[in-house]
Scaffold this active site. Structure first.
Site, PDB file in Angstrom:
ATOM      1  N   PRO A  23      74.004   0.223  31.464  1.00  0.00           N
ATOM      2  CA  PRO A  23      73.365   1.542  31.590  1.00  0.00           C
ATOM      3  C   PRO A  23      74.349   2.644  31.977  1.00  0.00           C
ATOM      4  O   PRO A  23      74.194   3.794  31.566  1.00  0.00           O
ATOM      5  CB  PRO A  23      72.328   1.325  32.703  1.00  0.00           C
ATOM      6  N   ILE A  42      70.921  -4.167  23.834  1.00  0.00           N
ATOM      7  CA  ILE A  42      71.465  -5.426  23.315  1.00  0.00           C
ATOM      8  C   ILE A  42      70.686  -5.903  22.081  1.00  0.00           C
ATOM      9  O   ILE A  42      69.495  -6.252  22.167  1.00  0.00           O
ATOM     10  CB  ILE A  42      71.480  -6.514  24.423  1.00  0.00           C
ATOM     11  N   ARG A  79      62.505  12.007 -12.243  1.00  0.00           N
ATOM     12  CA  ARG A  79      61.728  13.135 -11.710  1.00  0.00           C
ATOM     13  C   ARG A  79      62.032  14.415 -12.496  1.00  0.00           C
ATOM     14  O   ARG A  79      63.200  14.811 -12.633  1.00  0.00           O
ATOM     15  CB  ARG A  79      62.116  13.349 -10.241  1.00  0.00           C
ATOM     16  N   GLU A 117      83.732  -6.674  13.949  1.00  0.00           N
ATOM     17  CA  GLU A 117      82.472  -5.934  14.138  1.00  0.00           C
ATOM     18  C   GLU A 117      82.584  -4.546  13.497  1.00  0.00           C
ATOM     19  O   GLU A 117      81.665  -4.088  12.815  1.00  0.00           O
ATOM     20  CB  GLU A 117      82.148  -5.804  15.632  1.00  0.00           C
ATOM     21  N   GLN A 130      73.088  20.746 -13.745  1.00  0.00           N
ATOM     22  CA  GLN A 130      74.496  20.529 -13.363  1.00  0.00           C
ATOM     23  C   GLN A 130      74.643  20.387 -11.839  1.00  0.00           C
ATOM     24  O   GLN A 130      75.408  19.556 -11.351  1.00  0.00           O
ATOM     25  CB  GLN A 130      75.358  21.678 -13.875  1.00  0.00           C
ATOM     26  N   LEU A 158      67.396  14.988  -2.250  1.00  0.00           N
ATOM     27  CA  LEU A 158      67.101  14.922  -3.688  1.00  0.00           C
ATOM     28  C   LEU A 158      65.723  14.311  -3.960  1.00  0.00           C
ATOM     29  O   LEU A 158      65.116  14.567  -4.997  1.00  0.00           O
ATOM     30  CB  LEU A 158      68.187  14.113  -4.418  1.00  0.00           C
ATOM     31  N   HIS A 159      65.230  13.503  -3.032  1.00  0.00           N
ATOM     32  CA  HIS A 159      63.902  12.914  -3.197  1.00  0.00           C
ATOM     33  C   HIS A 159      62.790  13.899  -2.834  1.00  0.00           C
ATOM     34  O   HIS A 159      61.613  13.581  -3.012  1.00  0.00           O
ATOM     35  CB  HIS A 159      63.760  11.656  -2.324  1.00  0.00           C
TER      36      HIS A 159
HETATM   37  C1  FAD Z   1      70.622   0.128  18.244  1.00  0.00           C
HETATM   38  C2  FAD Z   1      71.783  -0.204  19.114  1.00  0.00           C
HETATM   39  C3  FAD Z   1      72.272  -1.507  19.133  1.00  0.00           C
HETATM   40  C4  FAD Z   1      73.323  -1.835  19.984  1.00  0.00           C
HETATM   41  N1  FAD Z   1      73.732  -3.155  20.082  1.00  0.00           N
HETATM   42  C5  FAD Z   1      74.594  -3.519  21.066  1.00  0.00           C
HETATM   43  C6  FAD Z   1      74.880  -4.883  21.322  1.00  0.00           C
HETATM   44  O1  FAD Z   1      74.383  -5.791  20.640  1.00  0.00           O
HETATM   45  N2  FAD Z   1      75.722  -5.190  22.351  1.00  0.00           N
HETATM   46  C7  FAD Z   1      76.306  -4.220  23.119  1.00  0.00           C
HETATM   47  O2  FAD Z   1      77.040  -4.579  24.034  1.00  0.00           O
HETATM   48  N3  FAD Z   1      76.066  -2.905  22.890  1.00  0.00           N
HETATM   49  C8  FAD Z   1      75.219  -2.537  21.894  1.00  0.00           C
HETATM   50  N4  FAD Z   1      74.948  -1.207  21.668  1.00  0.00           N
HETATM   51  C9  FAD Z   1      75.590  -0.210  22.498  1.00  0.00           C
HETATM   52  C10 FAD Z   1      76.653   0.620  21.763  1.00  0.00           C
HETATM   53  O3  FAD Z   1      77.781  -0.162  21.502  1.00  0.00           O
HETATM   54  C11 FAD Z   1      76.946   1.823  22.683  1.00  0.00           C
HETATM   55  O4  FAD Z   1      75.811   2.663  22.641  1.00  0.00           O
HETATM   56  C12 FAD Z   1      78.191   2.580  22.288  1.00  0.00           C
HETATM   57  O5  FAD Z   1      79.338   1.789  22.511  1.00  0.00           O
HETATM   58  C13 FAD Z   1      78.344   3.880  23.091  1.00  0.00           C
HETATM   59  O6  FAD Z   1      78.187   3.676  24.450  1.00  0.00           O
HETATM   60  P1  FAD Z   1      77.166   4.584  25.272  1.00  0.00           P
HETATM   61  O7  FAD Z   1      75.868   4.590  24.545  1.00  0.00           O
HETATM   62  O8  FAD Z   1      77.124   4.097  26.662  1.00  0.00           O
HETATM   63  O9  FAD Z   1      77.749   6.047  25.194  1.00  0.00           O
HETATM   64  P2  FAD Z   1      78.814   6.700  26.209  1.00  0.00           P
HETATM   65  O10 FAD Z   1      79.958   5.776  26.390  1.00  0.00           O
HETATM   66  O11 FAD Z   1      78.095   7.158  27.417  1.00  0.00           O
HETATM   67  O12 FAD Z   1      79.283   7.956  25.358  1.00  0.00           O
HETATM   68  C14 FAD Z   1      78.428   9.105  25.180  1.00  0.00           C
HETATM   69  C15 FAD Z   1      79.099  10.080  24.208  1.00  0.00           C
HETATM   70  O13 FAD Z   1      80.345  10.490  24.758  1.00  0.00           O
HETATM   71  C16 FAD Z   1      81.399  10.218  23.853  1.00  0.00           C
HETATM   72  N5  FAD Z   1      82.583   9.813  24.605  1.00  0.00           N
HETATM   73  C17 FAD Z   1      82.680   8.821  25.500  1.00  0.00           C
HETATM   74  N6  FAD Z   1      83.915   8.751  25.998  1.00  0.00           N
HETATM   75  C18 FAD Z   1      84.629   9.733  25.393  1.00  0.00           C
HETATM   76  C19 FAD Z   1      85.982  10.187  25.477  1.00  0.00           C
HETATM   77  N7  FAD Z   1      86.868   9.575  26.249  1.00  0.00           N
HETATM   78  N8  FAD Z   1      86.375  11.231  24.703  1.00  0.00           N
HETATM   79  C20 FAD Z   1      85.487  11.846  23.877  1.00  0.00           C
HETATM   80  N9  FAD Z   1      84.197  11.485  23.766  1.00  0.00           N
HETATM   81  C21 FAD Z   1      83.767  10.416  24.514  1.00  0.00           C
HETATM   82  C22 FAD Z   1      80.896   9.080  22.975  1.00  0.00           C
HETATM   83  O14 FAD Z   1      81.556   9.070  21.733  1.00  0.00           O
HETATM   84  C23 FAD Z   1      79.433   9.450  22.832  1.00  0.00           C
HETATM   85  O15 FAD Z   1      79.285  10.419  21.837  1.00  0.00           O
HETATM   86  C24 FAD Z   1      73.927  -0.844  20.792  1.00  0.00           C
HETATM   87  C25 FAD Z   1      73.444   0.475  20.748  1.00  0.00           C
HETATM   88  C26 FAD Z   1      72.367   0.788  19.949  1.00  0.00           C
HETATM   89  C27 FAD Z   1      71.828   2.186  19.985  1.00  0.00           C
END
Ligand code: FAD
Length: 379
Positions: free
Chosen positions: A129, A158, A268, A242, A279, A337-338
């Site tokens: 989190p 996850i 369509r 990955e 075009q 386009l749809h």
């Molecule tokens: C549907 C879904 C499936 C997922 N599945 C998995 C899984 O199976 N296992 C798992 O472990 N995780 C999983 N994730 C998590 C995913 O890998 C993370 O959401 C992702 O790595 C980003 O981390 P965060 O959400 O905590 O964003 P944050 O790290 O809080 O980042 C927030 C924003 O700040 C930007 N940011 C962060 N640091 C910097 C920096 N130094 N410079 C510039 N910009 C920055 C990021 O690019 C992003 O735009 C999943 C997420 C989703 C939504």
């Protein structure tokens, strides 16, 4: 550059296409509404050898390499499947590789073989989190107590976390945030390990996503993957596959949407003529096709280099960003386009539009990829 076509690979494409047509397409909409794919789908995919592609036969796989896995991902999506389906059915692609690389026969027998046989489901839990981008900052801790670790903390977002039987979990084996990480396999049903909310999402509806909580969870030391404190390196080493899988999902989604939009624009008519006769529309389709093909060629090139053992961390990051950018452009244009139909649940492009948004977030965001690329440039 393209992945070399061989009779075996042509067969693999046909097998994948037949599987999607028969076992997926009639049910995908139901799974999207149910929020998960059935366990039986894993068994069916395993029986025909699809689930084990990219894993050696010696660990229960069907053989083949990274390039074969990429072909399967590509073909699933181009046959009408989706990146959400890939996330749900092939979660083992991120949950198992660390165990396989550790060559730990105990872990391979208990988790890798049954998962590749479709009788177990695994997940990978890194994100917390407090943040996902900063992997070294992980705060879920494992304290050694005799022949067990005692795990406390939580994970979020996850994939397959609701359905999984075990979770390959990144834990801190020193003080929280120290960066000293290890990977532990934690089984569902272990006291103190609970699956919290099933998270509702913009896309990837057929892929369940969970919050996980660990309160004084006792995990046998034998469930550690590799030596203590080597988790960070293990995670980084597996990120390449990955990220290439996500890049593949991105260009394949783009290719599929080009096909869907082209068909739509031929059929369509507006103002008495087919859309494709204009075009402006033809050029839009041409640009979509060009971006999708350029992304495919670059991802294949980088994948070939990864498969050949070249250290191409920067190129993998570039491949992900190139493919995600192409996909974002194409899904938006295809939906436009749809017209109104593109906005309806009945339209396949609607699903791709929603599913595509995660590809620039999961497995390392576009911004984190840019950090890696900048480092590769010596900045
Ligand atoms: C549907 C879904 C499936 C997922 N599945 C998995 C899984 O199976 N296992 C798992 O472990 N995780 C999983 N994730 C998590 C995913 O890998 C993370 O959401 C992702 O790595 C980003 O981390 P965060 O959400 O905590 O964003 P944050 O790290 O809080 O980042 C927030 C924003 O700040 C930007 N940011 C962060 N640091 C910097 C920096 N130094 N410079 C510039 N910009 C920055 C990021 O690019 C992003 O735009 C999943 C997420 C989703 C939504």
């Amino acid at each position: 550059m393209t992945i070399v076509d061989t009779p075996e690979r042509r067969q693999l494409r046909e097998l994948t296409r037949a599987f999607v047509t028969k076992e997926v397409l009639p049910y995908l909409d139901d799974w999207e509404r149910a929020g998960e794919v059935p366990r039986s789908l894993h068994e069916t995919a395993a029986k025909i050898g699809l689930l084990g592609v990219g894993f050696a036969e010696s660990v229960g796989g069907s053989g083949g390499d990274l390039l074969d896995s990429i072909l399967v991902t590509e073909e699933v999506i181009r046959s009408g499947g989706s990146s959400g389906l890939i996330a749900a059915l092939f979660t083992h692609g991120i949950a198992l590789p660390h165990m396989v690389a550790s060559r730990d026969d105990g872990l391979i027998d208990r988790y890798v073989r049954p998962t590749l046989a479709g009788t177990m489901i695994g997940a990978l839990a890194i994100t917390e989190p407090d943040g996902g981008s900063d992997v070294a900052g992980i705060r879920t801790c494992a304290r050694r107590d005799g022949d067990h670790y005692v795990v406390n903390g939580s994970k979020t977002y996850i994939t397959s976390g609701v359905r999984s039987d075990f979770v390959t979990t990144a834990v801190c084996t020193d003080f929280p945030g120290s960066g000293a990480l290890s990977l532990l396999v934690i089984e569902k049903g272990t006291p103190g390990f609970t699956v919290g909310r099933r998270l509702e999402k913009l896309g990837w509806h057929c892929s369940d996503t969970a919050e996980l909580s660990f309160v004084d969870v006792r995990v046998p030391v034998t469930n550690r993957i590799g030596p203590e404190d080597t988790g960070f390196l293990a995670i980084m080493q597996q990120f390449a596959t990955e990220r290439l899988s996500l890049a593949t999902q991105a260009y394949a989604t783009a290719q599929r949407c080009v096909e869907l939009a082209t068909r739509w624009c031929r059929d369509r008519s507006t103002f008495g003529r087919p859309l494709a006769s204009r075009q402006l529309v033809r050029h839009r389709l041409a640009e979509m096709h060009t971006r999708a093909e350029a992304a495919r060629a670059y991802v294949h090139d980088v994948a070939e280099r990864v498969a050949a053992g070249e250290p191409v961390v920067t190129e993998v990051a570039m491949a992900k960003n190139v493919a995600v950018a192409a996909c974002d452009f194409v899904v938006d244009a295809a939906l436009q386009l749809h017209g109104g139909f593109g906005y309806l649940r009945d339209a396949e492009v609607e699903r791709h539009y929603r599913d595509a948004r995660i590809l620039g977030i999961g497995g390392g965001t576009t911004e984190i990829m840019n950090e890696i690329i900048a480092k590769g440039m010596g900045l």
